[in-house]
Design an enzyme around this catalytic site. Sequence first.
Site, PDB file in Angstrom:
ATOM      1  N   ASP A 145       0.823  -1.208   0.000  1.00 42.38           N
ATOM      2  CA  ASP A 145       0.000   0.000   0.000  1.00 42.38           C
ATOM      3  C   ASP A 145       0.865   1.270   0.000  1.00 42.38           C
ATOM      4  OD1 ASP A 145      -2.376   1.398  -0.037  1.00 42.38           O
ATOM      5  OD2 ASP A 145      -2.674   1.303   2.131  1.00 42.38           O
ATOM      6  N   HIS A 161       2.196   3.496  -9.132  1.00 42.79           N
ATOM      7  CA  HIS A 161       1.969   2.077  -9.450  1.00 42.79           C
ATOM      8  C   HIS A 161       3.123   1.514 -10.290  1.00 42.79           C
ATOM      9  CE1 HIS A 161      -1.839   2.353  -7.550  1.00 42.79           C
ATOM     10  NE2 HIS A 161      -2.442   3.051  -8.493  1.00 42.79           N
ATOM     11  N   LEU A 218      11.154 -20.229  -4.785  1.00 44.47           N
ATOM     12  CA  LEU A 218      10.110 -19.403  -4.156  1.00 44.47           C
ATOM     13  C   LEU A 218       8.776 -19.515  -4.909  1.00 44.47           C
ATOM     14  CD1 LEU A 218       9.421 -16.983  -2.189  1.00 44.47           C
ATOM     15  CD2 LEU A 218      10.237 -15.469  -4.005  1.00 44.47           C
TER      16      LEU A 218
HETATM   17  C1  IPE Z   1      -5.479  -2.774  -0.176  1.00 43.70           C
HETATM   18  O1  IPE Z   1      -5.110  -1.451  -0.369  1.00 43.70           O
HETATM   19  C2  IPE Z   1      -5.413  -3.512  -1.457  1.00 43.70           C
HETATM   20  C3  IPE Z   1      -4.122  -3.597  -2.121  1.00 43.70           C
HETATM   21  C4  IPE Z   1      -2.970  -3.166  -1.687  1.00 43.70           C
HETATM   22  C5  IPE Z   1      -4.153  -4.264  -3.375  1.00 43.70           C
HETATM   23  P1  IPE Z   1      -6.194  -0.287  -0.444  1.00 43.70           P
HETATM   24  O2  IPE Z   1      -5.429   0.964  -0.518  1.00 43.70           O
HETATM   25  O3  IPE Z   1      -7.160  -0.548  -1.520  1.00 43.70           O
HETATM   26  O4  IPE Z   1      -6.931  -0.433   0.975  1.00 43.70           O
HETATM   27  P2  IPE Z   1      -7.964   0.535   1.718  1.00 43.70           P
HETATM   28  O5  IPE Z   1      -9.134   0.680   0.831  1.00 43.70           O
HETATM   29  O6  IPE Z   1      -7.270   1.839   1.957  1.00 43.70           O
HETATM   30  O7  IPE Z   1      -8.271  -0.160   3.004  1.00 43.70           O
HETATM   31  C1  IPE Z   2      -1.647   0.228  -3.362  1.00 41.46           C
HETATM   32  O1  IPE Z   2      -1.400   1.581  -3.359  1.00 41.46           O
HETATM   33  C2  IPE Z   2      -1.845  -0.326  -4.749  1.00 41.46           C
HETATM   34  C3  IPE Z   2      -3.221  -0.777  -5.037  1.00 41.46           C
HETATM   35  C4  IPE Z   2      -4.234  -0.774  -4.221  1.00 41.46           C
HETATM   36  C5  IPE Z   2      -3.430  -1.303  -6.373  1.00 41.46           C
HETATM   37  P1  IPE Z   2      -2.598   2.617  -3.348  1.00 41.46           P
HETATM   38  O2  IPE Z   2      -2.987   2.911  -4.750  1.00 41.46           O
HETATM   39  O3  IPE Z   2      -3.709   2.159  -2.472  1.00 41.46           O
HETATM   40  O4  IPE Z   2      -1.886   3.883  -2.713  1.00 41.46           O
HETATM   41  P2  IPE Z   2      -2.503   4.897  -1.682  1.00 41.46           P
HETATM   42  O5  IPE Z   2      -3.016   4.130  -0.514  1.00 41.46           O
HETATM   43  O6  IPE Z   2      -3.602   5.636  -2.386  1.00 41.46           O
HETATM   44  O7  IPE Z   2      -1.363   5.794  -1.325  1.00 41.46           O
HETATM   45 MG    MG Z   3      -4.112   2.423  -0.503  1.00 41.09          MG
END
Ligand code: IPE
Ligand code: IPE
Ligand code: MG
Length: 259
Positions: A25, A42, A136
């Site tokens: 995240d 990303h 792995l």
């Molecule tokens: C969780 O991250 C899903 C992934 C990392 C793929 P999110 O950023 O979507 O989670 P919430 O919505 O903040 O809990």
């Molecule tokens: C995690 O990073 C990647 C996915 C959920 C695909 P985020 O896109 O949730 O990044 P933040 O939380 O908005 O910073």
């Molecule tokens: Mg996120």
Amino acid sequence: MTHTSSTKEIPAVGAIPKHIAIIMDGNGRWATKRFLPRVAGHVKGVEAVRGIVEACARRGVSYLTLFAFSSENWRRPADEVSLLMRLFVTALEKEVAKMHANDIRLKVVGDLTRFDAQLQKMIAAAEEKTAANKGLTVTVCANYGGRWDIVQAMNKLLKDREASPVSTPQVTEDELGTYLSMAYAPEPDLFIRTGGETRISNFLLWQLAYSEFYFTDTFWPDFDAAALDLSIQSYQNRERRFGRTSAQVTEQSSPKESN
Ligand code: IPE
Ligand code: IPE
Ligand code: MG
């Protein structure tokens, strides 16, 4: 059908985690902080995946599970979702041959039926190509949700029951466990979430029952081998008890002569 709960045996304190599961995240915030579009985060995130896969392989981790796209992420703006899908395709195109060369087995779990046909085909081909690899195991959770997993397991079990009815209809944990999408792996020893949030966000609900949790404010694109080592060190200093007392655990790891 090899599922056994890893909570039955206590791994030695100081051991390398056999299975690490990560919520990657913070990609969006990493980019925003740099005045870049979220997508740049990303793209950087994919590079971080490469580094962590390599680091885990080198450290002798057996299973690495990465949450790439949740069942709730469809709620994001359409252009971000389609970019994530494109990134997934590009990553498969670029990385699978390298993974195969490094003896890595790739698995993708989640409700894949919602992905377009080309992506589904690529996933199946990548899994097939790397199926016999012994290094792995990398599992990518895509359109995955912990609740979806438990429900799909139950539905499969009910279907099997319909085909071959049993006299005692009760379901056991072990039995349901064999239908979960990651029944091929032991439960995660170490769960990591980057990006500062301290929640599970519908990741592996069943399998995280006794995992050790590690949260870091580091955004996923910045999570490198050194950051991984800090999380492993934190794990290695913990005593896992699975309900027992500390004295019992110490006794088990250094049993006294009984006569
Ligand atoms: C969780 O991250 C899903 C992934 C990392 C793929 P999110 O950023 O979507 O989670 P919430 O919505 O903040 O809990
Ligand atoms: C995690 O990073 C990647 C996915 C959920 C695909 P985020 O896109 O949730 O990044 P933040 O939380 O908005 O910073
Ligand atoms: Mg996120």
